[in-house]
Enzyme design. Structure first.
Site, PDB file in Angstrom:
ATOM      1  N   GLU A 259       0.842  -1.191   0.000  1.00  0.00           N
ATOM      2  CA  GLU A 259       0.000   0.000   0.000  1.00  0.00           C
ATOM      3  C   GLU A 259       0.879   1.242   0.000  1.00  0.00           C
ATOM      4  OE1 GLU A 259      -3.562  -2.160   2.607  1.00  0.00           O
ATOM      5  OE2 GLU A 259      -2.661  -0.292   3.341  1.00  0.00           O
TER       6      GLU A 259
ATOM      7  N   ALA B 153       2.329   1.365   3.305  1.00  0.00           N
ATOM      8  CA  ALA B 153       2.798   0.082   3.830  1.00  0.00           C
ATOM      9  C   ALA B 153       3.589  -0.631   2.742  1.00  0.00           C
ATOM     10  CB  ALA B 153       1.618  -0.780   4.285  1.00  0.00           C
TER      11      ALA B 153
ATOM     12  N   GLU C  22       8.589 -16.194  -4.552  1.00  0.00           N
ATOM     13  CA  GLU C  22       8.851 -15.001  -5.354  1.00  0.00           C
ATOM     14  C   GLU C  22      10.334 -14.658  -5.347  1.00  0.00           C
ATOM     15  OE1 GLU C  22       7.461 -10.296  -5.595  1.00  0.00           O
ATOM     16  OE2 GLU C  22       7.245 -11.410  -3.735  1.00  0.00           O
ATOM     17  N   ARG C  23      10.958 -14.727  -4.179  1.00  0.00           N
ATOM     18  CA  ARG C  23      12.362 -14.330  -4.055  1.00  0.00           C
ATOM     19  C   ARG C  23      13.296 -15.335  -4.709  1.00  0.00           C
ATOM     20  NH1 ARG C  23      11.084 -12.569   2.130  1.00  0.00           N
ATOM     21  NH2 ARG C  23      10.203 -10.535   1.609  1.00  0.00           N
TER      22      ARG C  23
END
Length: 571
Positions: A132, A135, A249-250
């Site tokens: 966000e 965030a 994802e990483r």
């Protein structure tokens, strides 16, 4: 173009080549035009989906390909190596990893049957809504809320920097459901359809790079989500879904950077031999040779590290520390490679002709998206399990430093630890690891034992980050050493309880080549992280000894020249 992965198994090479050929034939030719005009190519997405790539990790019962984490890494690597289109590759990887995999991991049978077939076929494109405006790195402080109502929830709030936001149909949205306090607890995950009333694509965001991927801000205004779209248990979205997905994802998304580095290696070798200056090719200059050799060493060490973590994920292990090491190391060395490749090409590198300026712009996202490098270093320090557990996670090489007859009291004397078995290391591995590498490994383990829980416990962020860098150095070298004798530990699908170890060494990448590259790797790692080592040296005589040893380079130009000759011969 040459393929530069000497560790890939024959059983995977055909798959790698199929993805590579698709990207080369279908994607590369239009990449520059799409990048210049910020175009999302839906026709290209349909072709990718038709090739079976949209649903790689989705189970076959839902129309996917049952691809492992390792195979997904190979796919994203091959894609980038062929077309260096970071944007389209990002949209694809985000769809299948952070969009679809949360449903694979946590979805119930009804959710899987409803969503996964269309995500696997590419009919629907997926994304993740976590970040966000207020965030980002502190993702657990998100303020988007989901209030319970009859039959479901009303979601209000917004999400920023959402990959596939303008083109996606399905999003995993994180929203606060428990209490009003900020923090990771009390966050739930919801499967949200873009056709839902109250769902709005606020604006398409303009970016430094990744122009072929669409990114947007999403707004939710009293958006109703039915109760059956709650993904996983209430209030567990961030802890159970977000973190598990981010490990994938990483690993998978970052593997695309290895492919991009491979692309630059190929074009750099070709260009340096064709570009004539001062009546000779620029490849004859040692400074140019060193740039290319560093590219090769960084690419290969990152690849080994990624494959190691992916294989562990496929065996069901959670690897938060190692996943963060992969993310920060690969993204940062890829930046180095992009910068030095542009420099090697000079004015031509600044132009669009060779595609490398696009990589230079695209690569920056690696150190930001999915958790910044600073966040990754914090995770590495926070998840460090202590000296004994960390050493146990290293390759078998660490065990060879400890004499079998060492009694308990002697083991406590770290000054006497790790000095006695260098000959045993060579005998057991049957390879001649450079003495300077073994000396580094020995001193590094001594430092780890001497620190016990790590110097980062001093609660100094500078020391915390320096300690994370030290862990990165040790893991990179350790995994490279492990690759010398065993290329991969692959699980036999027919018997999940028994690992099938396959030894592989490409006939073009000899033990002599690997030993030379290991020595170069150690030198450039210490150079890259010298400041961090210097910070740690104030509390460790062993780190001081490591720094003293770096002053003993005597054959650097010969090592570089030999490695460049090896690469140039194979180009």
């Amino acid at each position: 173009m040459n393929f530069w992965d000497p560790f890939i198994l024959d059983s995977d090479s055909e798959f790698y080549k199929s993805v590579y050929d698709f990207a080369r034939d279908k994607v590369l030719s239009t990449a520059e035009h799409r990048d210049e005009n910020c175009i999302w190519d839906d026709k290209l997405w349909k072709e990718l989906s038709k090739a079976g790539l949209a649903g790689l990790p989705i189970p076959s019962e839902f129309g996917g390909q049952d691809a492992s984490c390792y195979q997904c890494c190979l796919a994203t690597e091959a894609f980038s190596a062929a077309c260096i289109d970071g944007g389209f590759g990002l949209s694809w990887a985000a769809h299948m990893i952070i969009g679809a995999m949360p449903i694979v991991f946590q979805g119930n049978s009804e959710q899987k049957n409803k969503y996964l077939p269309k995500l696997a076929s590419g009919e629907w494109i997926a994304g993740l809504g976590l970040t966000e405006a207020s965030a980002g790195s502190d993702a657990g402080s998100l303020i988007t809320r989901a209030e319970p109502v009859d039959g479901g929830y009303l979601i209000n709030g917004s999400k920023m920097y959402i990959t596939n936001g303008p083109v996606g149909q399905v999003f995993i949205i994180m929203a606060r459901t428990g209490g009003k306090s900020r923090g990771p607890m009390g966050v739930s995950a919801f499967i949200v359809d873009s056709t839902s009333k109250g769902f709005t694509v606020s604006k398409i965001l303009k970016k430094l790079g990744h122009h072929t991927s669409m990114t947007a801000e999403l707004i939710f205004e009293n958006m109703f989500v039915p109760e059956e779209n709650l993904l996983g248990p209430l209030n567990s979205g961030f802890m159970r879904i977000g973190k598990a997905t981010l490990e994938w994802e990483r690993t998978v998304l970052i593997a695309g950077l290895v492919g991009a580095m491979e692309y630059t290696l190929n074009v750099s070798l070709k260009y340096s031999n064709e570009r004539i200056q001062f009546d000779k090719p620029i490849s004859s200059f040692s400074a140019i040779q060193e740039k290319i050799v560093r590219n090769w060493i960084w690419m290969n060490s990152a690849r080994i590290l990624i494959h190691s973590v992916a294989e562990s994920k496929d065996q069901g292990h959670s690897k938060p520390l190692e996943s963060s090491v992969v993310k920060v190391f690969t993204s940062e060395v890829a930046e180095d490679v992009a910068k030095e490749t542009i420099q090697l090409f000079g004015g031509y590198g600044f132009m669009k002709e060779f595609h490398i300026e696009r990589f230079y712009r695209d690569v920056k996202l690696g150190t930001i998206g999915g958790g910044t490098s600073e966040i990754q270093r914090s995770i590495i320090a926070a998840t460090y399990p202590g000296s004994q557990k960390f050493i146990a996670s290293l390759s078998s090489l660490s065990e060879l430093f400890e004499p079998e007859n060492m009694d308990a009291n002697s083991k406590k004397e770290s000054n006497n630890f790790c000095n006695l078995n260098l000959d045993k290391v060579r005998d057991d591995l049957q390879i001649e690891i450079p003495s300077k590498v073994l000396d580094f490994y020995s001193l590094a383990i001594k430092a780890i034992l001497d620190w016990k829980d790590g110097p980062h416990k001093q609660k100094s962020q500078a020391i915390e980050f320096a300690f994370a860098d030290f862990i990165i150095i040790l893991l990179v070298i350790d995994r490279f050493i492990k690759s010398l004798t065993v290329s991969m530990d692959q699980i036999d699908i027919s018997n999940q309880s028994e690992p099938k170890v396959q030894k592989l060494k490409a006939n073009w990448y000899t033990t002599v080549d690997q030993m030379r590259d290991l020595g170069i790797l150690m030198e450039i790692l210490i150079e890259k992280y010298f400041h961090s080592l210097r910070l740690l040296a104030s509390s460790s005589d062993f780190i001081k000894a490591i720094l003293r040893n770096t002053n003993q380079i005597t054959d650097w130009e010969k090592q570089i020249g030999d490695c460049y000759f090896f690469l140039n011969e194979r180009k």
